[in-house]
Structure formats: structure tokens, C-alpha cells
Design a protein around this motif. Structure first.
Motif, short mmCIF file in Angstrom:
data_model
loop_
_atom_site.label_atom_id
_atom_site.label_comp_id
_atom_site.label_asym_id
_atom_site.label_seq_id
_atom_site.Cartn_x
_atom_site.Cartn_y
_atom_site.Cartn_z
N SER A 157 0.86 -1.18 0.00
CA SER A 157 0.00 0.00 0.00
C SER A 157 0.89 1.23 0.00
O SER A 157 1.84 1.30 0.79
CB SER A 157 -0.89 0.02 1.25
N LEU A 158 0.59 2.18 -0.88
CA LEU A 158 1.40 3.40 -0.99
C LEU A 158 0.48 4.61 -1.07
O LEU A 158 -0.43 4.64 -1.90
CB LEU A 158 2.26 3.34 -2.26
N GLU A 179 3.19 0.80 3.29
CA GLU A 179 3.10 -0.42 4.09
C GLU A 179 3.32 -1.60 3.17
O GLU A 179 2.58 -1.78 2.20
CB GLU A 179 1.72 -0.53 4.74
N VAL A 180 4.33 -2.38 3.45
CA VAL A 180 4.71 -3.48 2.57
C VAL A 180 4.93 -4.71 3.44
O VAL A 180 5.81 -4.73 4.29
CB VAL A 180 6.00 -3.14 1.81
N GLU A 197 7.13 -6.85 7.75
CA GLU A 197 6.42 -5.66 7.29
C GLU A 197 7.31 -4.44 7.41
O GLU A 197 8.00 -4.27 8.42
CB GLU A 197 5.17 -5.49 8.18
N TYR A 198 7.32 -3.61 6.38
CA TYR A 198 7.94 -2.28 6.45
C TYR A 198 6.80 -1.26 6.52
O TYR A 198 5.91 -1.28 5.66
CB TYR A 198 8.74 -1.94 5.20
N ILE A 199 6.84 -0.36 7.48
CA ILE A 199 5.83 0.69 7.57
C ILE A 199 6.58 2.02 7.68
O ILE A 199 7.28 2.26 8.67
CB ILE A 199 4.94 0.51 8.81
N TYR A 241 8.94 1.81 10.79
CA TYR A 241 8.67 0.68 11.66
C TYR A 241 8.87 -0.62 10.90
O TYR A 241 8.52 -0.70 9.72
CB TYR A 241 7.22 0.71 12.17
N ILE A 242 9.39 -1.62 11.60
CA ILE A 242 9.50 -2.96 11.03
C ILE A 242 8.58 -3.87 11.85
O ILE A 242 8.67 -3.91 13.08
CB ILE A 242 10.93 -3.51 11.15
N GLY A 243 7.71 -4.58 11.16
CA GLY A 243 6.86 -5.57 11.83
C GLY A 243 7.38 -6.97 11.55
O GLY A 243 7.83 -7.25 10.44
N ILE A 244 7.35 -7.84 12.55
CA ILE A 244 7.79 -9.23 12.36
C ILE A 244 6.81 -10.14 13.10
O ILE A 244 6.47 -9.89 14.25
CB ILE A 244 9.22 -9.45 12.93
#
Lengths: 263, 263, 263, 263
Positions: free
Chosen positions: D44-45, D96-97, D121-123, D134-137
Motif C-alpha cells: 500500500s502506498l 506499508e509493505v 512488514e515495512y511501515i 517501523y518494522i513488523g515481524i
């Protein structure tokens, strides 16, 4: 029997939220047309946990919820959260409850009746110092693309989209009124049952009212602001683009998100 | 260490399928443009189990699959199923593997390039007496409603839809050719990247080629029959209707589903 | 207004199934404890379409369904399919309707009451020559791994699993009886509300009754065969393995799938 | 050709975020073991849109993303967001990727190798005044219930759970190190391929290390705080309870969420 949850914890880490998630349960909610409506909710209930306690008591969330499920008005939802906070000796409690909500609608020309499905959500926080309450509403709509209409010799791509609003509550309102406001902002509203004369009406109405996702969030924003009763709100629109395999998306938020609900 | 799975079972119930399901794993598949393509699969692998054995050995499915994952052609998929059947001393083995497959496409006017996502599926059965192999392919498309176009003074409702075919394999074919065949049968194909001149082109092309789900499955059926190489196939089309909150759907199947793949 | 759907089609392709899919709608079903239960269904309704007709009339499926939705017994479901077949001048009609079904259960020791969610499904075909009716039921359970228990010095891995049965109907039965039969076949049944004394009971009961997915499908198969009333049935069990990120799965089917339901 | 998007808008409503959502596309990311890894992202961009412009230019998001997709390091992700902001003349851009990321692991005793799937996830937000990243894992784990173990004469219920962390980035780190930290905090880590000797090891290890969701979020929190390199982070744990049909859940957050990433 030992109470493992009540043991002391030495890690000195207070937990922001702990509880139950993804519970499916029948509830009864208020309904403007029919007084009440049976539906099925997806429920998450949390409280905070003091740093010196090992665990929360998960079964108490269910016990308390169960008592309120048969009369799940907005008011009782908040009362339930207060009950959870007190019973668990917590400082804050939190609840997220989403459910399909059906409204009987008449087709625009044939007047044939059928029910449309809207997803609603209660999101509440009862904190020591304040109470916050948000209502989420999802409304599927049609959107005709203004660019496609203007640049093309004939036709215009259109598609199903969804508008999601989240409203910070100050005083009671009917979900039906917000749904109607959103449907008026789209190229057209949707129906479950349409005869040919209705399809003609909707096709032409939608073609005469092209809307980008940008237009949709702006129109809904204007109309909600005009109501003047929500301290904070957000509006998002997502189009399941008929010419792409991804969505077009727009989001607006306005106001003060930390508005405290009066008792 | 005891082998619980190899113990005797007295219930006299042969199990049709037992194994692993919902495994996510990277695989490499063949690609017409670029020789091979990295993708990520959702994998289910089963074998039957004789009535007198308590359990299967689940880890062996993973071990065998792992060895084939880096070169996952249709041919190797069937070889893997044979290996599973033999290693587990089973009479039949089964595999279902689905994965996104990307094809670089050029926009129709601007010629801008981008990749489109198609979901593909291998479904195989290696039985004592025969081998069955199906390929599934899902293609998102645009459909303009012929009824809406004809009855309305202007415009026509349209939407994203999806066509799913399942093809019983006799001899090798390129997935790309079936995707192209399906896209030609729709009001228009989809693209990830479109400039304004492309949007005009697609809007007009789609408006000039209205298609019910009924038309779509019929056109795809005709074109697949013309290829004359699939002993059995099915075609389904689902429209995410822009005027309803539900789908329109059509399904056709043709041929002999139990066609045995030659060795 | 022109009737585009009724136009002639020259492609000579009869369509096996065409209709509406993914409709969400409130229905009322029979309930053994409380006479009836309000729930929300996901509905697909199809009929075949003669080769010489361009399209079906989608709105009629909705109109007919709407009339039956408030009293959606198994019997009325079949009556609705017959009505669809006749109204649409089709040779065959098809319906798939799935819905959550809640049963109030007592915790095994504390006797605390709460509702558990089971997904049920009606799958019917009314053909010129015969009527087929299947009931699907999904029951979440706990399974303790017999291998892990036997090879380990302490403990045993266990997990939530789901058992899905599909029963070809000959005569009426209560869904509650099948759910109970499945729950008895697992290491333990699940509950929405458990106090500590119940948790102890269930942990020990489950540890004393380890079950592979293979055991689960065999035990359920034995019990259903003993009932002697289903001409055909299938049983599948899927464990959301606690030591893997994928599932263990087993499937059995028995009997004659094309059993014709007596009028 | 007219540029409808660039027309003036008089509603005086600035849009917080507008762009593309739900795009699926292959990307290449960094990999500690193998230098780089092919995976497939959900993207999402967004950018903001000034109050006086009617619409954004959606195709530009795709064009810019496409150029970066083949080398999608954390650094290039932020560079891409800056490019989006500048190209669209926006004040802020957002991305958000999320993507599955596979790591080859060795089983604890047999040393058999297989790949495990972790969702990352990259946010990112690139604002006029600051950059947030932010990095989501997400890490699937096993948890054994400490209460069930202590109150029961034998066994203990356990289940698959998932731990999700979100880390506000200050300087580069390897995702692998956070995954390892989380897996050490659980009753046991998961593996795709386990032989019997491994199953015994894991069953006993997990039974010796019972963990509530509360324990899990606290242990992960302690370990992340000890690293001392994340200005803000959150930790959530969700157990797919084996004795219930719903989840147990806990959430902790720490630090300053609006930490500005240094250039």
C-alpha cells in the motif's frame, strides 16, 4: 487449587492489554426499524495488568460479556467495559466488537424489498481518567470514475467500493442515519434485489454522479462535519478497481481523537 | 524410540487421504518469458493409509517435497507424487499446490510495463492404476453488463470479476497461453499500470464488448474446446457486482474427468 | 424494456450452473434446545441454463430465497430449490448455505454455561431425475499427539483441530447429535467458558485420550457407520499443529454419493 | 486529453492519505544467510493531497514502486517514499509493505534442514518535518499453559501462538536476530521438518518452559529493551487456545512512537 495467575511477577513490566480475542457469539443490538436485531459478533475484550501480577483471569471476560450479550446496546457495551475493569481490578479496559447489521431497503423503482448487510463496530476504552467510544460503520457502494468518463468516447469504468467511517461518540445516534449519508455521497448505493427498471435507474444515476475515492471521502467528511456532533472521525474509501487488480484508496480524519465521553 | 505410527490398528478403516496441509514454501517454476520464476506456494500433500496401520509419517512428505521445491515443473510435481507414494508404501498419493504467478505486461497504448498476478494450481493424483493431473488458473478481468448497457440511456455497470479454469492435462502447455485466451474473452483484461491513454482505450474497449458471466464461460469454453488438447476442463466466472454486495456466477464443465495421463 | 437475458444464444453451450454467490443474509433455523435460532448465512444459489438462452434472471433467486429465509429448515431449503428450478424453467437447481450455529454448553465441572460456535452447511441439488442433500458440520476440538506422549519423558504436544463431516441425507436428524458424536471422538471437546476446575479436568481427559488425525477420522467414521442412516458421508480432521506452522490432515469417505433422497 | 485529477477542488478538504492498496508484486529483499531473497509483497502506498486538487495520480505510485521492487532493502524503501513525495508534490508519503520471509532452520536433534515462514512488514512515513520507520515481524511459536500444567495431575494444554512485534527503527538490524530472540522467549520455537527425536526434544523443552501470553510479551519486551536500540516498540502475543475456540491475547508497548529517523 493453586491460582497460578495471581502469583507475583518480578519482571516489573505492566501489560497494556490482556484478554480474549476472536470470540464469536450471538448478540442482540438496537434496530431503528424493528426495535432490536439478532446478529453474530466477533469480540475482543482486554484489560491492563499490573506489573506485579503473573496473569489475568481470562474466564471472567467471558462471564461478564455473556451477561450483556442479549442486550448489547452502545450504552450496555460501555457498562460492560466498566464491569470488566472493576472485576479484574484493572485501571483500563478495552473492547472491540464487530457485527453484520442488516437493513431492509426498497429498490428505487420497483420498490421490491430486501436486506443489505453493513458491518458495524463498537470500540471502547474505559480508563481511570476518561471513557472513549468509537463506532465503526462499513458501507459498500458503487463508484463511477470521473476521469474514465471524461476521457472516453463512451462508457466509464465503475466498480464496487467500500466506505468505512469511525466516529468518536459524544451522544447517541442511529447507525442508519450515517449509512444513508454515506450512500448519498457515492455514485450510487447498492441493493440486494434489483429488477430491470431499478438497474436502469442505478446505472444512469451512477453515470451522472462520477466519484473518485477522493470525492467520496470529501463528500462524506463534509456531511459528517455538518452534523456537528462527532468530536473526532475518520473516513476511508476503497475502490476494488475494475481495470486493475488492486484498490484505489483515500483517507481523511478530523477533530480531537482523545475526546472524553461524558458520563 | 518407539514408532507409534507403525503400530497396528484394528478398526479396519482404510484412510483415503492423510498428510500435511497449508504448508507455505518458496518454489521455483517454469516461466515462458524468463525461463524460471521464484514464487511462494501453499502446499497440501497426502497419501492413503492401509486399514491396519495406526498413522502415516508426516515428516517424509516434507522431506520429499523439500528436495523438489527448487525445480517445481509440472513434470517434477508428478515425479514427487510418485516418490511420496513409494516412500510411504501407499497405493495413491495426492498433491495440491497453488501459487501466484506474475507476467510482465505492456499497457495497450502507452506500452508501460508492469507485472500482473495470476494464481495457478497443480492438482495431481498418482493412483495404482492411473495418474490424473489438473492445472488451475485464475485470471482477474473486467466485465461490462450487457443488460445494463442496453436498458440504460447512458453508461453501463461494470466490475472486476475473476475467471477460474481447471484443465485436465494430457500434454504440456504454457499457462501464459490460457491466460491470454481468457483475457480475450472478457470485456477487457486488467493491468497493474495504466496511463490515461490506456484508461480511455480500456474503457471504450470494455464498453464495446459487454459480457455476462454466462458469455464469459461460454466464450472461454469455445476457445478451450478449439484447442482440442484437454480431455476435461471446467470454467467458472464470478463477477463482484458493482450494483450488488454479492457475486454473479457461472460454471461449465466438459469432457471426461477421469482421463488418465500417459506416462 | 428489452429483456437481454431472454435473447437467443447461438454458441450451443449449455451452462451447468449460473446464479448468485456470496450473498449474506439473516436466516432462522431449527434448534433442538430452543425450537429456532437466528443466524447469518453465506448463500449460493444456482440453476442450469439451456444452450439457446443468453442469460439467467439473477433477481429471481434472491426473491425466492427471501421468502424462505425466515423459516430455513432442511425441508424448506429443498422446497426453495424446487421453486427455483420451476420458476427459472431449469432442469437442475443447486444451493449451498453455510451458517454459524450456536449451542449452549455446560463446563464439565463448574457447570458454567456458555455458547459454542459450530459452522453448518446445507448443500442441495434438485435434478430432473433425483434430489441430493448433504449436511456439512464443522466441530473444533482438542487433540493430544499419541506419538509425542509416548516418546517424551513428560508432556505431549496438543492443539486445536477441526473436524468437518459431510452427510448425505436420507431422513431428518439433529445436528446436535452429530456434534456430540464428534466431540466424544476427540481428545477433548472445547468450551467457550472454563473455570480452573474445568481446565484441570480437560487437560487430564485430553492427556488420557491422545488422538492422531488418523484416529479422529476413524473414530468418527465408526460412530457414523453405527448410526446406519447416512447413504454416504465424509469425515476430515485438520490439526493446527502446535509444533509446526502447517496442519496435519486426514480424510475418509464411505458409501454411495449419488443416493437419491426420497420425496 | 483532459487531466481530471488536476482540476481544482472547492471543498477545502485536504486528504490525509490517498493512493494504491492491496497491490501484489514480487520483490527482492536482503537475506542474512543468502545475501538476498525473492518474495511476494502486499503493498500500500499513499501520499497526502492538497485541499485544492481534485485527485492524485495513482499510476505514478506504481511506476515508482516498480523501479525499486528488484532491490527492496529498508534503505531503498525509504528512498522510494521520498521519491513518491517529491513526484506527487505531496507533503507526506506513506508505505506499508508486508511479505513472507523464509529462513532455513536445522531441527534441534536430527539437524534436518527446512525453511520456516515469517511474515515481515515495512511501515514508513516520510513527512516534511521527519521520517518514521517501523518494522513488523510475526513469529509463530508453541506455548504450554503454566496454569494447566500446575493444576493438572498430568499433561498441560498447549497450542500454536503467534508473536507480532513492531519496532521503530533507529539504525539497521537483521530481522533474523529479532526472530531468534522471540523464539527463545516461547515454550518452544516451531520447525517445518521434525523427526521423532526432535519431537521428543521439543515436547520436553516446551513442557519445561510453560508460558502464558503475559509471560511471552514480558520476556520479549525485556530482551528488546536490553538491545537498547529501538526508540519505540510493541509486542503482542496471541494463542490459538487448544481448549477454547478463541484466542488469548496480550499487548505491551514501550518508548516514544514519534521518534525521528536520522538521515
Amino acid at each position: 487449587m493453586v491460582d497460578v495467575q495471581s502469583r507475583k511477577d518480578n519482571r516489573k513490566i505492566q501489560i497494556n492489554k490482556v484478554g480474549v480475542k476472536g470470540l464469536h457469539y450471538p448478540i442482540v443490538v438496537l434496530d431503528k426499524q424493528n426495535k432490536f436485531q439478532h446478529t453474530i459478533a466477533d469480540i475482543s475484550l482486554f484489560a491492563d495488568l499490573a506489573h506485579n501480577l503473573k496473569g489475568t483471569h481470562m474466564s471472567r471476560f467471558i462471564q461478564i460479556f455473556n451477561r450483556y450479550s442479549a442486550d448489547f446496546s452502545m450504552e450496555n457495551f460501555l457498562e460492560m467495559l466498566k464491569k470488566i475493569k472493576n472485576t479484574l481490578h484493572a485501571q483500563n479496559s478495552f473492547g472491540e466488537v464487530s457485527f453484520p447489521y442488516f437493513i431492509e431497503k426498497e429498490a428505487p423503482v420497483s420498490k421490491e424489498k430486501s436486506k443489505m448487510n453493513y458491518v458495524c463496530e463498537y470500540i471502547g476504552e474505559v480508563r481511570e481518567e476518561k471513557t472513549l467510544f468509537y463506532i465503526g460503520i462499513q458501507v459498500p457502494v458503487t463508484t463511477v470514475c470521473p476521469c474514465s468518463k471524461d476521457i472516453s468516447a463512451r462508457g466509464a469504468h465503475n466498480q464496487r467500493g467500500i466506505v468505512r467511517v469511525k466516529l468518536c461518540l459524544d451522544k447517541f445516534f442511529w447507525i442508519e442515519d450515517i449509512i444513508s449519508l454515506i450512500e448519498k455521497s457515492a455514485s450510487s448505493e447498492l441493493f440486494t434485489l434489483l429488477k430491470r427498471e431499478d438497474e436502469k435507474y442505478i446505472t444512469e444515476r451512477a453515470f451522472d454522479n462520477p466519484r473518485f475515492v477522493e470525492d467520496l471521502v470529501r463528500d462524506v467528511t463534509q456531511r459528517i462535519e455538518k452534523m456537528g456532533q462527532f468530536p473526532w472521525f475518520s473516513v476511508e474509501a476503497e475502490n476494488f478497481e475494475s481495470i486493475h487488480n488492486h484498490s484505489a484508496y483515500a483517507y481523511v480524519e478530523r477533530g480531537n481523537k482523545n475526546y472524553e465521553l461524558a458520563e
